[in-house]
Design a protein around this motif. Structure first.
Motif, mmCIF file in Angstrom:
data_model
loop_
_atom_site.group_PDB
_atom_site.id
_atom_site.type_symbol
_atom_site.label_atom_id
_atom_site.label_comp_id
_atom_site.label_asym_id
_atom_site.label_seq_id
_atom_site.Cartn_x
_atom_site.Cartn_y
_atom_site.Cartn_z
ATOM 1 N N LYS A 439 0.820 -1.208 0.000
ATOM 2 C CA LYS A 439 0.000 0.000 0.000
ATOM 3 C C LYS A 439 0.857 1.262 0.000
ATOM 4 C CE LYS A 439 -4.067 -2.112 2.125
ATOM 5 N NZ LYS A 439 -4.979 -2.157 3.305
ATOM 6 N N THR A 440 2.112 1.147 0.418
ATOM 7 C CA THR A 440 2.994 2.318 0.366
ATOM 8 C C THR A 440 3.432 2.626 -1.066
ATOM 9 O OG1 THR A 440 5.144 1.187 0.624
ATOM 10 C CG2 THR A 440 3.898 1.682 2.645
ATOM 11 N N LEU A 441 3.098 1.746 -2.019
ATOM 12 C CA LEU A 441 3.468 1.946 -3.420
ATOM 13 C C LEU A 441 2.393 2.689 -4.199
ATOM 14 C CD1 LEU A 441 4.973 -1.575 -4.261
ATOM 15 C CD2 LEU A 441 6.058 0.382 -3.153
ATOM 16 N N THR A 442 1.317 3.069 -3.530
ATOM 17 C CA THR A 442 0.234 3.790 -4.199
ATOM 18 C C THR A 442 0.613 5.250 -4.382
ATOM 19 O OG1 THR A 442 -1.414 2.300 -3.224
ATOM 20 C CG2 THR A 442 -2.202 4.420 -4.087
ATOM 21 N N ASP A 443 0.554 5.705 -5.607
ATOM 22 C CA ASP A 443 0.892 7.099 -5.885
ATOM 23 C C ASP A 443 -0.121 8.038 -5.248
ATOM 24 O OD1 ASP A 443 3.293 7.164 -7.546
ATOM 25 O OD2 ASP A 443 2.106 6.046 -8.989
ATOM 26 N N ARG A 444 0.397 9.138 -4.720
ATOM 27 C CA ARG A 444 -0.444 10.151 -4.111
ATOM 28 C C ARG A 444 -0.440 11.399 -4.981
ATOM 29 N NH1 ARG A 444 2.495 10.084 1.665
ATOM 30 N NH2 ARG A 444 4.286 10.134 0.239
ATOM 31 N N HIS A 445 -1.516 12.144 -4.890
ATOM 32 C CA HIS A 445 -1.629 13.423 -5.595
ATOM 33 C C HIS A 445 -1.462 13.267 -7.105
ATOM 34 C CE1 HIS A 445 -1.308 14.851 -1.545
ATOM 35 N NE2 HIS A 445 -0.055 14.501 -1.443
#
Length: 453
Positions: A439-445
């Motif tokens: 889940k830390t690999l999900t791009d933000r913004h």
């Protein structure tokens, strides 16, 4: 024909070839002093080299308009963005295994829709040594039906260098080398966008972007319909190359690599399991270390694996017992003979944004990361969880791969190296930790405001 994506890929490949020597050392660091600190911080931060945000060129703006243009399709209802939804990281938004298309919008696609993100550094398709020190792309070689498979380890991805492996290319089977070829595939596929050369040309001559396209295509575009088509595919390619939304590298993991974020305790544990060659061993194929020049990891080694995904009967063609989708070997001429030892192999996708997907593997048979990791852990320990039974009640393990190709299955790399009666390589709570890391690999913004023009 101008081939911008091929040029871009060549430049990326040159850079990658010069820096791959350092990858093994980076993996060694991941298991040593550069493990996350107990507070989740990164003791070895790096400066990542990521694409800059710049205004789109005139050609890329045309490509953007085409990406959202439903009138290019045979039904008049499908665009590239219909399957590759920018709001879902340019992948499918629904839970259906495959997309419905065709001129009547009722035809099933053949495979699950992959994401279009993070393809800018994909090399061309080849078959050759699994050698991270190689400085030139290997040529396609004939494959013996008895080719051996050396183990791959997250601790040392060079350990399998003796293998001859398929690598590179686009789509699940590597059948395209460039973004232009990629775009043309679904466009003319009768069960996808179902268009024709004539329909596309008609639209290119009567679209809001027609004048801009013809101005850039020049006299050659006026005289030659083929040249105009080539320029249109070039425009789509430029859009994928230039638009940063396709490769933002904006995840928490990227921030962690640069020392600007900390893992939670569960994310930290998942990261260590992801890189543990005796546990998840995920990084053996989904390489998670930045290159020496700061290029961020893509979480794929661009290679192919035969994992034995269960047959998905939601795909109507799979109800024909004689039908098999054999991936790499079916993408090449006479592949079932010439490339028999690669039948059943499909591309290793990036794991970036995998936590937002609802369709996994080439046939979309799984719909959650929990089920995917359960399959990795228990495929050969408890096959009844995943495969159907025959008329006698026996489990039909590997039911989507003909018997003669089952030696191609990965049974050597942890956690797929288990046998009935063994304990799983990764427990249920360890799988949950790995998912927390993913889940830390999900791009933000991600700038989904860059939608249809």
């Amino acid at each position: 024909m101008r081939d911008c994506s091929k040029q871009t890929q060549f430049l990326w490949n040159c850079v990658a070839a010069l820096t791959m020597f350092f990858v093994a050392g980076a993996h060694a660091q991941a298991g040593g002093t550069c493990q996350p600190r107990s507070d989740g911080s990164n003791p070895c931060p790096v400066a990542l080299h990521t694409p800059e945000s710049r205004p789109l060129s005139a050609m890329a703006q045309i490509g953007k308009a085409m990406f959202y243009d439903t009138a290019l399709s045979g039904s008049g209802r499908l665009s590239c963005a219909s399957c590759h939804d920018p709001a879902n990281h340019y992948g499918p938004s629904g839970v259906a295994a495959v997309f419905l298309g065709g001129t009547d919008m009722k035809s099933q696609g053949r495979r699950a829709v992959p994401s279009l993100m993070y393809l800018e550094r994909q090399p061309a398709f080849s078959i050759g040594p699994d050698d991270p020190l190689a400085e030139t792309a290997p040529q396609i070689q004939a494959a013996s039906a008895t080719a051996s498979h050396g183990p791959k380890s997250a601790a040392n991805t060079a350990a399998s260098a003796a293998n001859l492996v398929p690598q590179g290319g686009l789509f699940w089977d590597g059948r395209a080398d460039t973004f232009q070829q990629q775009a043309a595939g679904p466009l003319y596929d009768p069960v996808e966008m179902a268009s024709t050369r004539e329909r596309v040309l008609e639209r290119l001559n009567h679209a809001p972007y027609t004048d801009a396209l013809k101005q850039l295509a020049g006299i050659s575009g006026e005289k030659s319909p083929e040249f105009l088509l080539d320029e249109a595919m070039f425009a789509l390619s430029r859009y994928q190359v230039e638009e940063k939304d396709f490769h933002p590298y904006s995840s928490k993991f990227d921030s962690w690599l640069e020392g600007r974020a900390k893992f939670t305790s569960l994310e930290r544990r998942g990261y260590l399991l992801f890189n543990d060659p005796e546990k998840g061993n995920c990084a053996a194929c989904h390489v998670d270390t930045p290159q020496a020049n700061g290029l961020p990891p893509l979480f794929t080694d661009h290679q192919y694996e035969a994992l034995g995904a269960p047959r998905n009967l939601d795909i109507l063609m799979n109800r024909d017992a004689s039908h098999y989708d054999l991936g790499v070997c079916d993408a090449q001429s006479a592949g079932r003979k010439a490339l028999a030892s690669y039948c059943g192999m499909f591309a290793t996708p990036t794991l970036r944004n995998s936590a937002t997907r609802r369709v996994f593997f080439h046939n979309g048979v799984f719909h959650s990361l929990d089920k995917v990791l359960e399959f990795y852990a228990l495929r050969d320990i408890d096959p009844a969880r995943f495969y159907g039974r025959d008329s006698s009640g026996n489990v039909r393990a590997y039911d989507d791969l003909p018997q003669q190709y089952r030696t191609n299955l990965d049974t050597t790399d942890a956690p797929l190296d288990r046998k009935p009666g063994d304990q799983p390589g990764i427990s249920e709570d360890e799988r949950a930790a790995i998912i927390a890391f993913l889940k830390t690999l999900t791009d933000r913004h991600v700038t989904t405001g860059h939608g249809a023009p």
